[in-house]
Design an enzyme around this catalytic site. Structure first.
Site, PDB file in Angstrom:
ATOM      1  N   LYS A  23       0.829  -1.213   0.000  1.00  0.00           N
ATOM      2  CA  LYS A  23       0.000   0.000   0.000  1.00  0.00           C
ATOM      3  C   LYS A  23       0.867   1.268   0.000  1.00  0.00           C
ATOM      4  O   LYS A  23       0.637   2.182  -0.788  1.00  0.00           O
ATOM      5  CB  LYS A  23      -0.926   0.013   1.234  1.00  0.00           C
ATOM      6  CG  LYS A  23      -1.834  -1.208   1.338  1.00  0.00           C
ATOM      7  CD  LYS A  23      -2.729  -1.156   2.559  1.00  0.00           C
ATOM      8  CE  LYS A  23      -1.995  -1.141   3.877  1.00  0.00           C
ATOM      9  NZ  LYS A  23      -1.222  -2.393   4.162  1.00  0.00           N
ATOM     10  N   ARG A  98      -8.633   0.989  10.265  1.00  0.00           N
ATOM     11  CA  ARG A  98      -8.288  -0.407  10.553  1.00  0.00           C
ATOM     12  C   ARG A  98      -9.329  -1.061  11.441  1.00  0.00           C
ATOM     13  O   ARG A  98      -9.209  -2.252  11.732  1.00  0.00           O
ATOM     14  CB  ARG A  98      -6.932  -0.478  11.240  1.00  0.00           C
ATOM     15  CG  ARG A  98      -5.769  -0.696  10.276  1.00  0.00           C
ATOM     16  CD  ARG A  98      -4.505  -0.547  11.087  1.00  0.00           C
ATOM     17  NE  ARG A  98      -3.393  -1.319  10.696  1.00  0.00           N
ATOM     18  CZ  ARG A  98      -2.320  -0.824  10.049  1.00  0.00           C
ATOM     19  NH1 ARG A  98      -2.299   0.405   9.624  1.00  0.00           N
ATOM     20  NH2 ARG A  98      -1.293  -1.586   9.821  1.00  0.00           N
ATOM     21  N   ARG A 132      11.540  -6.275   4.192  1.00  0.00           N
ATOM     22  CA  ARG A 132      11.421  -4.805   4.197  1.00  0.00           C
ATOM     23  C   ARG A 132      12.500  -4.168   5.069  1.00  0.00           C
ATOM     24  O   ARG A 132      12.781  -4.629   6.168  1.00  0.00           O
ATOM     25  CB  ARG A 132      10.039  -4.401   4.711  1.00  0.00           C
ATOM     26  CG  ARG A 132       9.866  -2.888   4.825  1.00  0.00           C
ATOM     27  CD  ARG A 132       8.426  -2.455   4.849  1.00  0.00           C
ATOM     28  NE  ARG A 132       7.669  -3.012   5.949  1.00  0.00           N
ATOM     29  CZ  ARG A 132       6.340  -2.874   6.091  1.00  0.00           C
ATOM     30  NH1 ARG A 132       5.647  -2.200   5.181  1.00  0.00           N
ATOM     31  NH2 ARG A 132       5.716  -3.419   7.102  1.00  0.00           N
ATOM     32  N   ARG A 165      12.055  -2.746  10.702  1.00  0.00           N
ATOM     33  CA  ARG A 165      11.058  -2.300  11.676  1.00  0.00           C
ATOM     34  C   ARG A 165      10.900  -3.382  12.741  1.00  0.00           C
ATOM     35  O   ARG A 165      10.855  -4.563  12.405  1.00  0.00           O
ATOM     36  CB  ARG A 165       9.706  -2.057  10.981  1.00  0.00           C
ATOM     37  CG  ARG A 165       9.631  -0.732  10.279  1.00  0.00           C
ATOM     38  CD  ARG A 165       8.401  -0.570   9.414  1.00  0.00           C
ATOM     39  NE  ARG A 165       7.138  -1.048   9.988  1.00  0.00           N
ATOM     40  CZ  ARG A 165       5.953  -0.886   9.405  1.00  0.00           C
ATOM     41  NH1 ARG A 165       5.863  -0.254   8.240  1.00  0.00           N
ATOM     42  NH2 ARG A 165       4.859  -1.339   9.965  1.00  0.00           N
ATOM     43  N   ARG A 176       0.318  -9.345  13.631  1.00  0.00           N
ATOM     44  CA  ARG A 176      -0.291  -8.333  12.755  1.00  0.00           C
ATOM     45  C   ARG A 176      -1.242  -8.973  11.748  1.00  0.00           C
ATOM     46  O   ARG A 176      -2.291  -8.410  11.438  1.00  0.00           O
ATOM     47  CB  ARG A 176       0.798  -7.539  12.038  1.00  0.00           C
ATOM     48  CG  ARG A 176       1.514  -6.610  13.008  1.00  0.00           C
ATOM     49  CD  ARG A 176       2.816  -6.158  12.446  1.00  0.00           C
ATOM     50  NE  ARG A 176       2.637  -5.182  11.394  1.00  0.00           N
ATOM     51  CZ  ARG A 176       3.513  -4.975  10.429  1.00  0.00           C
ATOM     52  NH1 ARG A 176       4.611  -5.707  10.346  1.00  0.00           N
ATOM     53  NH2 ARG A 176       3.301  -4.046   9.547  1.00  0.00           N
TER      54      ARG A 176
HETATM   55  P1  ADP Z   1       2.379  -1.847   3.203  1.00  0.00           P
HETATM   56  O1  ADP Z   1       2.412  -0.333   3.148  1.00  0.00           O
HETATM   57  O2  ADP Z   1       1.132  -2.421   2.604  1.00  0.00           O
HETATM   58  O3  ADP Z   1       2.675  -2.395   4.569  1.00  0.00           O
HETATM   59  P2  ADP Z   1       4.887  -1.641   1.694  1.00  0.00           P
HETATM   60  O4  ADP Z   1       4.537  -0.743   0.551  1.00  0.00           O
HETATM   61  O5  ADP Z   1       5.715  -1.074   2.788  1.00  0.00           O
HETATM   62  O6  ADP Z   1       3.547  -2.369   2.268  1.00  0.00           O
HETATM   63  O7  ADP Z   1       5.606  -2.928   1.071  1.00  0.00           O
HETATM   64  C1  ADP Z   1       6.090  -3.979   1.908  1.00  0.00           C
HETATM   65  C2  ADP Z   1       7.451  -4.442   1.388  1.00  0.00           C
HETATM   66  O8  ADP Z   1       7.277  -5.073   0.115  1.00  0.00           O
HETATM   67  C3  ADP Z   1       8.466  -3.313   1.174  1.00  0.00           C
HETATM   68  O9  ADP Z   1       9.752  -3.809   1.501  1.00  0.00           O
HETATM   69  C4  ADP Z   1       8.353  -2.990  -0.328  1.00  0.00           C
HETATM   70  O10 ADP Z   1       9.586  -2.511  -0.859  1.00  0.00           O
HETATM   71  C5  ADP Z   1       8.005  -4.367  -0.899  1.00  0.00           C
HETATM   72  N1  ADP Z   1       7.095  -4.298  -2.046  1.00  0.00           N
HETATM   73  C6  ADP Z   1       6.098  -3.399  -2.275  1.00  0.00           C
HETATM   74  N2  ADP Z   1       5.443  -3.696  -3.424  1.00  0.00           N
HETATM   75  C7  ADP Z   1       6.033  -4.827  -3.906  1.00  0.00           C
HETATM   76  C8  ADP Z   1       5.814  -5.649  -5.048  1.00  0.00           C
HETATM   77  N3  ADP Z   1       4.849  -5.358  -5.939  1.00  0.00           N
HETATM   78  N4  ADP Z   1       6.611  -6.732  -5.230  1.00  0.00           N
HETATM   79  C9  ADP Z   1       7.583  -7.036  -4.333  1.00  0.00           C
HETATM   80  N5  ADP Z   1       7.843  -6.305  -3.238  1.00  0.00           N
HETATM   81  C10 ADP Z   1       7.071  -5.218  -3.023  1.00  0.00           C
HETATM   82  P1  AMP Z   2       1.712   0.328   9.190  1.00  0.00           P
HETATM   83  O1  AMP Z   2       2.858   1.248   8.943  1.00  0.00           O
HETATM   84  O2  AMP Z   2       0.450   0.747   8.486  1.00  0.00           O
HETATM   85  O3  AMP Z   2       2.055  -1.125   8.972  1.00  0.00           O
HETATM   86  O4  AMP Z   2       1.362   0.474  10.747  1.00  0.00           O
HETATM   87  C1  AMP Z   2       2.316   0.123  11.741  1.00  0.00           C
HETATM   88  C2  AMP Z   2       1.628   0.006  13.093  1.00  0.00           C
HETATM   89  O5  AMP Z   2       1.097   1.279  13.490  1.00  0.00           O
HETATM   90  C3  AMP Z   2       0.440  -0.944  13.172  1.00  0.00           C
HETATM   91  O6  AMP Z   2       0.829  -2.305  13.365  1.00  0.00           O
HETATM   92  C4  AMP Z   2      -0.294  -0.389  14.396  1.00  0.00           C
HETATM   93  O7  AMP Z   2       0.360  -0.712  15.602  1.00  0.00           O
HETATM   94  C5  AMP Z   2      -0.127   1.121  14.184  1.00  0.00           C
HETATM   95  N1  AMP Z   2      -1.212   1.682  13.349  1.00  0.00           N
HETATM   96  C6  AMP Z   2      -1.101   2.270  12.120  1.00  0.00           C
HETATM   97  N2  AMP Z   2      -2.283   2.680  11.669  1.00  0.00           N
HETATM   98  C7  AMP Z   2      -3.187   2.330  12.615  1.00  0.00           C
HETATM   99  C8  AMP Z   2      -4.606   2.445  12.729  1.00  0.00           C
HETATM  100  N3  AMP Z   2      -5.332   3.010  11.737  1.00  0.00           N
HETATM  101  N4  AMP Z   2      -5.204   1.973  13.844  1.00  0.00           N
HETATM  102  C9  AMP Z   2      -4.497   1.424  14.844  1.00  0.00           C
HETATM  103  N5  AMP Z   2      -3.166   1.249  14.796  1.00  0.00           N
HETATM  104  C10 AMP Z   2      -2.507   1.705  13.701  1.00  0.00           C
END
Ligand code: ADP
Ligand code: AMP
Length: 223
Positions: A23, A98, A132, A165, A176
Site C-alpha cells: 500500500k 483499521r 522490508r 522495523r 499483525r
Molecule cells: P504496506 O504499506 O502495505 O505495509 P509496503 O509498501 O511497505 O507495504 O511494502 C512492503 C514491502 O514489500 C516493502 O519492503 C516494499 O519494498 C516491498 N514491495 C512493495 N510492493 C512490492 C511488489 N509489488 N513486489 C515485491 N515487493 C514489493
Molecule cells: P503500518 O505502517 O500501516 O504497517 O502500521 C504500523 C503500526 O502502526 C500498526 O501495526 C499499528 O500498531 C499502528 N497503526 C497504524 N495505523 C493504525 C490504525 N489506523 N489503527 C491502529 N493502529 C494503527
C-alpha cells in the site's frame, strides 16, 4: 459524441489490505502523480515515536507488539493531519481505517469515495514483510530483493543505515496478520455495502501493480 459523462476522479481514497501488501509503495508514487496527500497513519505514528512525544510513547508498545494503537490516539493524530492544506486537493489514506469504529468516525468527517482492497497471498506477504528495510531518518522503504538500495544497507536519499522495523520480525508479523483478519477484514463488507469497494491484484512487480492501481483510480476505471 455519445453523451456519456465521465465521473470526476475520486479525491478521498482508502487503501485497504494486510500489512506488507504494498500500500505504502503504491500510494507514495500515485499521490505524487495526482497531487494528493499520502496519509499513512503508520508513518505518522512512527514520527511521534521517534520524536518521543506523549502520543508516541503511548503508541510505541502496541506498535512493537504488532497490536493496533487505540482508536482515540489514531483519530487524534489523523484529525490534525487532515486539517493541513495539502490534504484539500485529495488524499490517499494508507493504513487507516483499521477498525469499524475508525471507519464510522471518518465518515463523519469526510466522505470516502473509493476503497481499493490490495489482494495478495499470505506467503508473498510474509516475504515482503520479512525483506522490508526502512530508512529511520526519512522513512524511505526498500526491500532486500524486490527494491534494494544502490549501496547495500544504506538509504539512496541520505546514506543513513537502513533498519528493520521491530514489527517486521517474525513474532510481530504473526500478530499483525491475525489482527488484520480479526479487526480490519470486516471493513471489506462495510465498504462493499456502500458500493465503493474495488479489488486490486497486488501480486507481481511494483510496476505491474502500479498499472492496475492507476486504472482503478482513473474516472470510470474498472477492476
Ligand atoms: P504496506 O504499506 O502495505 O505495509 P509496503 O509498501 O511497505 O507495504 O511494502 C512492503 C514491502 O514489500 C516493502 O519492503 C516494499 O519494498 C516491498 N514491495 C512493495 N510492493 C512490492 C511488489 N509489488 N513486489 C515485491 N515487493 C514489493
Ligand atoms: P503500518 O505502517 O500501516 O504497517 O502500521 C504500523 C503500526 O502502526 C500498526 O501495526 C499499528 O500498531 C499502528 N497503526 C497504524 N495505523 C493504525 C490504525 N489506523 N489503527 C491502529 N493502529 C494503527
Amino acid at each position: 459524441m455519445n453523451g456519456a459523462v465521465t465521473p470526476p476522479r475520486a479525491r478521498h481514497i482508502v487503501l485497504l489490505g494486510p500489512p506488507g501488501a504494498g500500500k505504502g509503495t503504491q500510494a507514495g508514487t500515485l499521490a505524487k502523480e495526482l497531487g494528493y496527500a499520502h496519509l499513512s497513519t503508520g508513518d505518522l505514528l512512527r514520527s511521534e515515536v521517534a520524536a518521543g512525544t506523549p502520543l508516541g510513547r503511548a503508541a510505541d508498545g502496541y506498535m512493537r507488539a504488532g497490536q493496533l494503537v487505540p482508536d482515540e490516539l489514531v483519530l487524534e493524530i489523523l484529525r490534525g493531519r487532515l486539517r493541513r492544506p495539502d490534504a484539500e486537493a485529495g488524499f490517499l489514506l494508507d493504513g487507516f481505517p483499521r477498525t469499524l469504529a475508525q471507519a464510522a468516525e471518518i465518515e463523519r468527517w469526510t466522505p470516502i469515495e473509493l476503497v481499493i482492497s490490495f489482494e495478495i497471498e499470505r506467503t508473498q506477504l510474509i516475504a515482503r514483510l520479512a525483506g522490508r528495510r526502512i530508512c529511520p531518518r526519512c522513512g524511505a522503504v526498500y526491500h532486500l530483493d524486490a527494491h534494494p538500495p544502490r549501496e547495500p544497507g544504506r538509504c539512496d536519499r541520505d546514506g543513513t543505515e537502513l533498519v528493520q522495523r521491530p514489527d517486521d520480525r517474525p513474532e510481530a508479523i504473526e500478530v499483525r496478520l491475525r489482527v488484520y483478519a480479526e479487526a480490519t477484514e470486516p471493513l471489506l463488507g462495510f465498504y462493499r455495502d456502500r458500493g465503493v469497494l474495488r479489488g486490486l491484484d497486488a501480486s507481481g512487480s511494483p510496476a505491474e501493480v502500479a498499472v492496475r492501481f492507476r486504472r482503478l483510480v482513473e474516472p470510470g476505471g474498472t477492476p
